[in-house]
Design a protein around this motif. Sequence first.
Motif, PDB file in Angstrom:
ATOM      1  N   GLY A   7      -1.893   3.959  -7.878  1.00 50.70           N
ATOM      2  CA  GLY A   7      -2.793   3.441  -6.865  1.00 50.70           C
ATOM      3  C   GLY A   7      -2.172   3.206  -5.503  1.00 50.70           C
ATOM      4  N   ARG A   8      -0.954   3.633  -5.270  1.00 51.09           N
ATOM      5  CA  ARG A   8      -0.339   3.464  -3.950  1.00 51.09           C
ATOM      6  C   ARG A   8       0.467   4.710  -3.591  1.00 51.09           C
ATOM      7  NH1 ARG A   8       1.667  -0.406  -7.271  1.00 51.09           N
ATOM      8  NH2 ARG A   8       0.573  -1.986  -6.065  1.00 51.09           N
ATOM      9  N   TRP A   9       0.717   4.882  -2.286  1.00 52.00           N
ATOM     10  CA  TRP A   9       1.474   6.038  -1.817  1.00 52.00           C
ATOM     11  C   TRP A   9       2.975   5.792  -1.973  1.00 52.00           C
ATOM     12  CZ3 TRP A   9      -0.624  10.568  -0.984  1.00 52.00           C
ATOM     13  CH2 TRP A   9      -1.961  10.655  -0.599  1.00 52.00           C
ATOM     14  N   VAL A  10       3.678   6.861  -2.336  1.00 49.41           N
ATOM     15  CA  VAL A  10       5.140   6.830  -2.406  1.00 49.41           C
ATOM     16  C   VAL A  10       5.675   7.921  -1.484  1.00 49.41           C
ATOM     17  CG1 VAL A  10       7.195   7.079  -3.847  1.00 49.41           C
ATOM     18  CG2 VAL A  10       5.163   5.941  -4.766  1.00 49.41           C
ATOM     19  N   VAL A  11       6.514   7.513  -0.512  1.00 52.11           N
ATOM     20  CA  VAL A  11       7.124   8.445   0.447  1.00 52.11           C
ATOM     21  C   VAL A  11       8.613   8.521   0.149  1.00 52.11           C
ATOM     22  CG1 VAL A  11       7.596   8.900   2.880  1.00 52.11           C
ATOM     23  CG2 VAL A  11       5.404   7.872   2.206  1.00 52.11           C
ATOM     24  N   ALA A  12       9.139   9.732  -0.002  1.00 52.52           N
ATOM     25  CA  ALA A  12      10.561   9.924  -0.324  1.00 52.52           C
ATOM     26  C   ALA A  12      11.332  10.344   0.923  1.00 52.52           C
ATOM     27  CB  ALA A  12      10.726  10.965  -1.425  1.00 52.52           C
ATOM     28  N   VAL A  13      12.424   9.645   1.216  1.00 51.98           N
ATOM     29  CA  VAL A  13      13.329  10.003   2.323  1.00 51.98           C
ATOM     30  C   VAL A  13      14.767   9.832   1.834  1.00 51.98           C
ATOM     31  CG1 VAL A  13      11.680   9.289   4.082  1.00 51.98           C
ATOM     32  CG2 VAL A  13      13.422   7.678   3.307  1.00 51.98           C
ATOM     33  N   TYR A  14      15.725  10.282   2.649  1.00 51.61           N
ATOM     34  CA  TYR A  14      17.124  10.083   2.310  1.00 51.61           C
ATOM     35  C   TYR A  14      17.501   8.602   2.447  1.00 51.61           C
ATOM     36  CZ  TYR A  14      17.664  15.152   2.755  1.00 51.61           C
ATOM     37  OH  TYR A  14      17.549  16.507   2.596  1.00 51.61           O
ATOM     38  N   HIS A  15      18.500   8.195   1.702  1.00 58.59           N
ATOM     39  CA  HIS A  15      19.049   6.854   1.899  1.00 58.59           C
ATOM     40  C   HIS A  15      19.860   6.848   3.205  1.00 58.59           C
ATOM     41  CE1 HIS A  15      21.335   3.158   1.253  1.00 58.59           C
ATOM     42  NE2 HIS A  15      20.457   2.843   0.328  1.00 58.59           N
ATOM     43  N   PRO A  16      19.804   5.764   3.983  1.00 54.92           N
ATOM     44  CA  PRO A  16      20.561   5.743   5.256  1.00 54.92           C
ATOM     45  C   PRO A  16      22.052   6.003   5.090  1.00 54.92           C
ATOM     46  CG  PRO A  16      19.036   3.896   5.148  1.00 54.92           C
ATOM     47  CD  PRO A  16      18.986   4.563   3.812  1.00 54.92           C
ATOM     48  N   SER A  17      22.627   5.665   3.940  1.00 52.39           N
ATOM     49  CA  SER A  17      24.057   5.915   3.744  1.00 52.39           C
ATOM     50  C   SER A  17      24.361   7.405   3.705  1.00 52.39           C
ATOM     51  CB  SER A  17      24.543   5.250   2.460  1.00 52.39           C
ATOM     52  OG  SER A  17      23.896   5.808   1.325  1.00 52.39           O
ATOM     53  N   TYR A  18      23.361   8.230   3.354  1.00 50.67           N
ATOM     54  CA  TYR A  18      23.569   9.681   3.350  1.00 50.67           C
ATOM     55  C   TYR A  18      23.837  10.181   4.768  1.00 50.67           C
ATOM     56  CZ  TYR A  18      22.675  14.672   2.790  1.00 50.67           C
ATOM     57  OH  TYR A  18      22.795  16.036   2.803  1.00 50.67           O
ATOM     58  N   GLN A  29       0.821  -1.210   0.000  1.00 54.38           N
ATOM     59  CA  GLN A  29       0.000   0.000   0.000  1.00 54.38           C
ATOM     60  C   GLN A  29       0.858   1.265   0.000  1.00 54.38           C
ATOM     61  OE1 GLN A  29      -3.087  -0.062   3.036  1.00 54.38           O
ATOM     62  NE2 GLN A  29      -3.137  -2.299   3.002  1.00 54.38           N
ATOM     63  N   VAL A  30       2.051   1.158   0.594  1.00 56.96           N
ATOM     64  CA  VAL A  30       2.960   2.307   0.676  1.00 56.96           C
ATOM     65  C   VAL A  30       4.359   1.841   0.278  1.00 56.96           C
ATOM     66  CG1 VAL A  30       3.925   4.123   2.140  1.00 56.96           C
ATOM     67  CG2 VAL A  30       1.605   3.282   2.570  1.00 56.96           C
ATOM     68  N   ILE A  31       5.036   2.638  -0.551  1.00 51.08           N
ATOM     69  CA  ILE A  31       6.427   2.383  -0.914  1.00 51.08           C
ATOM     70  C   ILE A  31       7.265   3.549  -0.391  1.00 51.08           C
ATOM     71  CG2 ILE A  31       8.096   2.034  -2.763  1.00 51.08           C
ATOM     72  CD1 ILE A  31       5.892   0.946  -4.494  1.00 51.08           C
ATOM     73  N   VAL A  32       8.299   3.235   0.373  1.00 50.87           N
ATOM     74  CA  VAL A  32       9.225   4.257   0.864  1.00 50.87           C
ATOM     75  C   VAL A  32      10.463   4.223  -0.023  1.00 50.87           C
ATOM     76  CG1 VAL A  32      10.593   5.104   2.798  1.00 50.87           C
ATOM     77  CG2 VAL A  32       8.371   4.023   3.214  1.00 50.87           C
ATOM     78  N   GLN A  47       5.383   8.509   8.675  1.00 55.45           N
ATOM     79  CA  GLN A  47       4.368   8.944   7.721  1.00 55.45           C
ATOM     80  C   GLN A  47       3.819   7.741   6.958  1.00 55.45           C
ATOM     81  OE1 GLN A  47       5.731  11.759   4.647  1.00 55.45           O
ATOM     82  NE2 GLN A  47       4.154  13.157   5.417  1.00 55.45           N
ATOM     83  N   ALA A  48       4.708   6.778   6.630  1.00 58.31           N
ATOM     84  CA  ALA A  48       4.251   5.585   5.940  1.00 58.31           C
ATOM     85  C   ALA A  48       3.262   4.800   6.793  1.00 58.31           C
ATOM     86  CB  ALA A  48       5.447   4.708   5.565  1.00 58.31           C
ATOM     87  N   LEU A  49       3.529   4.691   8.088  1.00 57.23           N
ATOM     88  CA  LEU A  49       2.597   4.005   8.983  1.00 57.23           C
ATOM     89  C   LEU A  49       1.269   4.743   9.071  1.00 57.23           C
ATOM     90  CD1 LEU A  49       4.960   3.000  11.953  1.00 57.23           C
ATOM     91  CD2 LEU A  49       3.808   1.458  10.357  1.00 57.23           C
ATOM     92  N   THR A  50       1.308   6.073   9.080  1.00 54.32           N
ATOM     93  CA  THR A  50       0.080   6.860   9.150  1.00 54.32           C
ATOM     94  C   THR A  50      -0.750   6.660   7.901  1.00 54.32           C
ATOM     95  OG1 THR A  50       1.205   8.529  10.494  1.00 54.32           O
ATOM     96  CG2 THR A  50      -0.848   9.197   9.422  1.00 54.32           C
ATOM     97  N   LEU A  51      -0.133   6.581   6.742  1.00 50.31           N
ATOM     98  CA  LEU A  51      -0.868   6.394   5.491  1.00 50.31           C
ATOM     99  C   LEU A  51      -1.590   5.056   5.444  1.00 50.31           C
ATOM    100  CD1 LEU A  51       1.780   7.877   3.017  1.00 50.31           C
ATOM    101  CD2 LEU A  51      -0.437   8.873   3.620  1.00 50.31           C
ATOM    102  N   LEU A  52      -1.063   4.059   6.141  1.00 47.64           N
ATOM    103  CA  LEU A  52      -1.749   2.772   6.196  1.00 47.64           C
ATOM    104  C   LEU A  52      -3.086   2.863   6.901  1.00 47.64           C
ATOM    105  CD1 LEU A  52       1.060   0.174   7.087  1.00 47.64           C
ATOM    106  CD2 LEU A  52      -0.049   0.538   4.890  1.00 47.64           C
ATOM    107  N   GLN A  53      -3.181   3.802   7.837  1.00 45.99           N
ATOM    108  CA  GLN A  53      -4.382   3.909   8.649  1.00 45.99           C
ATOM    109  C   GLN A  53      -5.453   4.770   7.995  1.00 45.99           C
ATOM    110  OE1 GLN A  53      -2.838   5.466  12.284  1.00 45.99           O
ATOM    111  NE2 GLN A  53      -1.503   3.691  12.664  1.00 45.99           N
ATOM    112  N   ASP A  54      -5.063   5.526   6.938  1.00 45.94           N
ATOM    113  CA  ASP A  54      -6.032   6.404   6.267  1.00 45.94           C
ATOM    114  C   ASP A  54      -6.947   5.622   5.325  1.00 45.94           C
ATOM    115  OD1 ASP A  54      -4.890   8.425   7.642  1.00 45.94           O
ATOM    116  OD2 ASP A  54      -3.623   9.129   5.964  1.00 45.94           O
TER     117      ASP A  54
END
Length: 470
Positions: free
Chosen positions: A429-440, A396-399, A463-470
């Motif tokens: 049809g699904r949410w995409v959340v953009a964050v930094y890569h951990p190596s950054y 449902q959500v891709i980070v 935010q990804a967890l919150t989108l699951l609940q919406d």
Amino acid sequence: MNAVVRLAQSFDEWRAAARELIARQVPPACVQWQSRPGEGDLFSATPDAAGTAAPMLRLPRQLVELLQAAACFNVHDRWAFLYQVLWRWQLGQHDVLSPADADGARLHAMAKAVRREEHDMHAYVRFRERMESEGAPRFVAWFEPTHEVLPQVARHFARRMGAISWMIATPSASMLWDGQTLHAGPALLRGAADIDDAGEALWLTYYRSIFNPARVNADLLHSHIPSRFWKNLPEGAIVPAMLSGAANGERRTGQTASVGQRGGATMIPISAERAQPARAASTTLDQCRRCALWESATQAVPSAGPQTARIMLVGEQPGDQEDLAGLPFVGPAGAVLDQAMQEAGMARDSLYLTNAVKHFKWEARGKRRLHKTPAQREILACHGWLEEEIQRVKPQVIVALGSTALKSILQDGAVSMAPLIGTPVQHEGRWVVAVYHPSYVLRAPDAASRRQAYRVIVEGLRQALTLLQD
């Protein structure tokens, strides 16, 4: 205080003298070291000349191992330097153990050079079999080490070669193994030429037969084996001639000189397209040849996580440790991601972890493999695998962890990540959340930047967890 002269030729002799000097609180500037035999033990409370037991020195294991390794480093002031390190430690200056300290940096560098010399000796010692004779070792080797590593290397070969007798000779000493006991002795040979090997001709014949002039890379050959080792290797006598032959025509035909001299056509022209056999499309990740990254990678790194995961985390590509382990996010960046997931209230085993590019792209920097950002053509070549994972798992959500992952997910090579941080977007049809890569977080230039980048990752996961609940 008057100058004190102490004799040392080995680590055992040095530590005997150093124990006594430390007990008397003699500073390094008042000690003159000379190389002559002695005896004693630094790390036990043994009686001194007056019969009084000096106090035991308690040193961490790491410092003892560094001192012992550095004692083999062939430099004129090693004993004075090691005593200075020991003196500083006893004064409570424990930063002498750190590579950031000037003395600590030199100590670590000396130990590293000695261990490298041990490794080279393990790799490049060549035993030659001698004719049977009563009491003589069956195998003999000649080596010219830069540092004094013969005793520890001899112990290595004693474990590896069992009851077979052998001797390793160097310009300054020799070690003999009779099948049960190691014996140290003086220099007994003057060079590899003093060793007769009945089987060397057979070995050289075999070496010539497996040499392929069409595949040889002279620069790579010499980078793998430093020039100082070539002269004592049996094949060192014939390699220059074979390289010369490869450069003067044999490389073009990929044939030996005897075959190339035959009459008739020696090369058959054919188009590159017709030379390629028909191959079925890749059906597994291990078979993937859609781009050239597989050639230098250890293996393709698949995904990990349940097939029913509601959140998918997509990184850029495997790192060095992931490439070796065959698992995603197990290196330093993975540790940062684990910490961020824990802070965000996520369980790793509930998430689907994968990468936009499945092979590790790297460039050599000395002996290290450093990450290199995948090109757009490599992202496109690997997109089919990511698309198949998305269709199969149906998250449902891709980070998207970083810009490369975001470009692959959105199939847009020009997309910028900065405007999308903190702003999820809908895609197919699904949410995409953009964050930094951990190596950054690991590469950020200062502490403030690292904290800010890490906070973006944690907030994105929440935010990804919150989108699951919406």
